[in-house]
Design an enzyme around this catalytic site. Structure first.
Site, PDB file in Angstrom:
ATOM      1  N   ASP A   1       1.002  -1.089   0.286  1.00  0.00           N
ATOM      2  CA  ASP A   1       0.014  -0.173   0.417  1.00  0.00           C
ATOM      3  C   ASP A   1       0.235   1.047   0.262  1.00  0.00           C
ATOM      4  O   ASP A   1       2.397   0.710  -0.326  1.00  0.00           O
ATOM      5  CB  ASP A   1      -0.877  -0.262   1.385  1.00  0.00           C
ATOM      6  CG  ASP A   1      -2.238   0.801   0.930  1.00  0.00           C
ATOM      7  OD1 ASP A   1      -2.821   0.513   1.531  1.00  0.00           O
ATOM      8  OD2 ASP A   1      -2.485   1.700   0.104  1.00  0.00           O
TER       9      ASP A   1
HETATM   10  C1  GLC Z   1      -4.570   4.482  -0.033  1.00  0.00           C
HETATM   11  C2  GLC Z   1      -4.906   3.110  -0.079  1.00  0.00           C
HETATM   12  C3  GLC Z   1      -5.360   2.064  -0.967  1.00  0.00           C
HETATM   13  C4  GLC Z   1      -5.292   3.021  -2.319  1.00  0.00           C
HETATM   14  C5  GLC Z   1      -3.824   3.725  -2.412  1.00  0.00           C
HETATM   15  C6  GLC Z   1      -3.639   3.921  -3.788  1.00  0.00           C
HETATM   16  O1  GLC Z   1      -3.953   4.683   1.050  1.00  0.00           O
HETATM   17  O2  GLC Z   1      -4.688   2.393   1.127  1.00  0.00           O
HETATM   18  O3  GLC Z   1      -6.709   1.130  -0.365  1.00  0.00           O
HETATM   19  O4  GLC Z   1      -5.544   1.456  -3.315  1.00  0.00           O
HETATM   20  O5  GLC Z   1      -3.708   4.167  -1.277  1.00  0.00           O
HETATM   21  O6  GLC Z   1      -4.752   5.364  -3.981  1.00  0.00           O
END
Ligand code: GLC
Length: 716
Positions: A248
């Site tokens: 993430d």
């Molecule tokens: C965010 C979220 C994740 C998302 C990623 C990209 O912090 O936790 O679900 O896909 O970043 O935006």
């Protein structure tokens, strides 16, 4: 050439820096990033082209892709990601709302719609579906989940994977694993982790999900992005996942803040050792892998495996053979077919929680309709969280739809917003609201949450309607007329006295672009509510977590138990049970609950296989009859209980569901054939077992009640 041979041939030609480049995802399409792509130092970009900034985002994608494919040394294509969570520019109901439809085919079609629009905008990877089992409505991201139940999340999540990927967009199962409140810790015993939280991820692997995302949380003390047990041993080992894992956003580097890694070098080492193949945005891999390899702190094989997985998915997605996207598909955006599907999804997701005296559907005699409330005409809010590509301008709000519908019958709408937004506390407009109600034939109050109270980093410690909405209800209800309440929200809320004072309550979630038309059709009887709750609604936030598949305990709460203890009651342990002094232990509205404008009768339960051996199937049938006056859909649910086992088992577990359509008076014989493998659980020794013994079974239209029977699994 076979997939693996092609992967190996590309891998063999790569320098170390090019390998590490594939393991990095950067954010945005800034000009400075072009050099990184040209030098082969980037494998993926997220948020490359926001359509409001680029007349033709696919052309922008192709320009970046051309740099990778035609100007870098090896021409390895980029994979370009974005959060395409519930639709794209045509926005569907939030996933929690889509889950209320209990409709796998519809969920798949919705994901395919989103993928078609995303590809037209230069995106070939979405960070969806989110299949975190969500049993805590304080969490803003419950909106993005498929609810509290592993079977429902498994089936709908797998359907979404099929929908995304059949249209050429790689899916991403997230957030792996145990994510339940933003960035927070999770302590989940292994048996529960395997039976509940891992189940939907295994289902996504079986559906061919191409990627997974490691979560922010720490799980039992080990951050999910540095957890070899869940990533390597379970996901890649036991489940046999052969795609790649992306972290993430910054979750690799955040292992320092977790107190799990000393510095960015240690974070890179921990993440790579655990099985994170690509690092989203942070640069721990880019800045440290060379040194870690030279110091013998990471193995070359781990790097080669990570890169091979990334190359494999790029191959499988067709990017090596056909890296560019068509630049002439923007017409698919908000096309009639997509708008129709978005409306269908909104209709199927709305849940009718209360309908006293058949207040709904509104009578055709209604000519003056009062429409009141902060969510009646709030297009951005009705799109819900994670809809940054949605177009409020394209929305049909409940107000707009009701105005059109009443005009078509020669009627009028008297609209009072009454509150500037869901958190507005000013009663200044309450008198006007009440006056509109007094002057109208019928009253609709549209309440709920603005979208920004939902989604990531938006936990709420209170679940009441925000602002002065409860006061607004009181002011409008004082006119003495039946008040129909429509709620647009991203989570279960606690409505307090409104639960018993509203004539009707329709839960529409954040219903997306066509949500208003769906609400209007349901209120006016052009369509019949059919949604069922994918998550339990607590009576009060103090009940959280409350969910249907609870354990019985040694002193189970009694449904008929009186709440409260009279003053002076002598201490008498005999009456002690696992319940509350000040609140009924049951949720206000249970999982699987939802009313219709008709009624359904369940009878004639047949346990056709009263005793089965492991490996056989249990066959259970029941007759479901539409005993009302209108055709409608019903989701027939099958629950079981493993009465005695080597580990305590839930009082109920959903094991199948079927959405059927019945005409008035029609009876359908619904037959479930349940393989005994579906009864398996992880015993204290972590063996996945089906144990002989008694099983209770229910066929019902809700997790609470229904036709009950028994069967047995007999030993060898
Ligand atoms: C965010 C979220 C994740 C998302 C990623 C990209 O912090 O936790 O679900 O896909 O970043 O935006």
């Amino acid at each position: 050439m076979k997939e693996d041979a092609r992967v190996e041939s590309v891998l063999a030609a790569m320098t170390f820096d090019e390998k590490v480049g594939q393991m990095w995802q950067i954010n945005g399409g800034a000009a400075a990033h072009e050099a990184l792509v040209r030098e082969g130092r980037v494998g993926s970009v997220l948020n490359l082209a926001y359509w409001r900034e680029h007349a033709n985002p696919a052309a922008h994608y192709n320009r970046f892709q051309r740099i990778a494919v035609e100007e870098s040394r090896l021409g390895i294509p980029l994979i370009v990601g974005r959060d395409v969570i519930h639709g794209f520019r045509t926005v569907l109901p939030i996933p929690l709302g889509q889950a209320a439809a209990f409709d796998d085919a519809l969920a798949e079609e919705g994901a395919a719609l989103a993928a078609r629009e995303a590809r037209a905008h230069g995106i070939n990877w979405t960070f969806a579906p989110m299949v975190d089992i969500s049993r805590d409505p304080r969490w803003g991201r419950i909106a993005e989940s498929l609810g509290e139940d592993p079977l429902l999340a498994s089936r709908l999540g797998a359907a979404m994977v099929r929908g995304f990927q059949r249209e050429g967009v790689a899916a991403c199962g997230k957030h792996y694993v145990g994510y339940g409140r933003d960035y927070n810790t999770a302590n989940i015993p292994e048996g529960l982790l395997r039976d509940v939280y891992l189940a939907p991820f295994e289902a996504l692997v079986k559906a061919g999900c191409m990627t997974f995302m490691s979560a922010f949380n720490d799980l039992n003390g080990v951050p999910a992005s540095g957890n070899p047990f869940t990533l390597r041993q379970i996901l890649k080992g036991q489940f046999g996942f052969d795609g790649f894992v992306v972290s993430d956003w910054g979750s690799v580097e955040e292992m320092i803040a977790h107190g799990f890694c000393e510095d960015r070098s240690a974070a890179a080492q921990a993440a790579l050792h655990a099985g994170v193949d690509m690092e989203m945005v942070s640069r721990c891999y880019t800045d440290n892998l060379r040194r870690l390899l030279d110091a013998g702190l990471v193995e070359k094989a781990w790097i080669d495996e990570a890169v091979a997985r990334i190359l494999r998915i790029k191959l499988r997605l067709g990017l090596f053979d056909d890296p560019y996207l068509p630049e002439d598909r923007l017409s698919v955006t908000l096309c009639d077919a997509h708008r129709a599907l978005a409306k269908r999804a909104a209709l199927a997701s709305a849940v009718l929680l209360r309908n006293e005296g058949a207040a709904l559907p509104l009578s055709a005699a209604v000519k003056t309709l009062a429409v009141i409330g902060p969510l009646a005409d709030a297009p951005r809010d009705q799109l819900g969280c994670w809809a940054m590509d949605g177009e409020p301008e394209a929305c049909v709000t409940p107000l707009a739809a009701l105005r059109a519908a009443l005009a078509a019958r020669g009627g009028t709408v008297r609209y009072v917003q009454a509150l500037a937004g869901s958190r507005d506390t000013s009663p200044a407009q309450f008198a006007a609201a009440r006056a509109a109600a007094e002057a109208a034939d019928a009253v609709v109050l549209v309440l709920g949450e603005e979208e920004v109270l939902s989604g990531e980093a938006h936990c709420r410690a209170y679940l009441d309607l925000p602002g002065a909405q409860h006061g607004l209800f009181d002011a409008v209800a004082a006119c003495g007329k039946p008040v129909v309440v429509v709620v647009l929200a991203g989570r279960p809320l606690t409505l307090g006295a409104i639960n018993d004072r509203a004539a009707a309550i329709l839960w529409a979630w954040h219903p997306g672009t066509l949500g208003g038309e769906a609400v209007a059709d349901l209120l006016l009887g052009c369509a019949v509510p059919s949604g069922k709750l994918p998550v339990s609604f607590p009576r009060t936030v103090g009940q959280v977590p409350v969910f249907y598949s609870r354990k019985n305990t040694g002193r189970p709460p009694q449904d008929d138990a009186r709440v409260g203890v009279p003053e002076g009651t002598p201490l008498d342990p005999k009456g002690f049970t696992a319940s509350y002094l000040d609140c009924d232990y049951r949720p206000k509205y249970p999982f699987g609950f939802g009313l219709s404008y008709t009624t359904f009768a369940y009878d004639g339960l047949q346990i056709r296989t009263p005793a089965v051996r492991s490996g056989e199937s249990v066959v259970i049938a029941a007759a479901v009859t539409n005993t009302g006056a209108c055709a409608a859909d019903e989701t027939v649910q099958l629950y079981i209980r493993d009465v005695t086992a080597s580990a305590t088992r839930p009082v109920k577990e959903l094991k199948d569901y079927m959405r059927i359509t019945l005409k008035p008076g029609e009876t359908r014989q619904v037959v479930f054939s349940l393989p005994t493998a579906a009864l398996a659980f992880h015993d204290p020794a972590m063996r996945r077992v089906v144990e002989p013994g008694r099983f209770q079974v229910w066929v019902a239209g809700c997790s609470d009640g229904g036709l009950q029977g028994e069967f047995a699994v007999v030993g060898e």
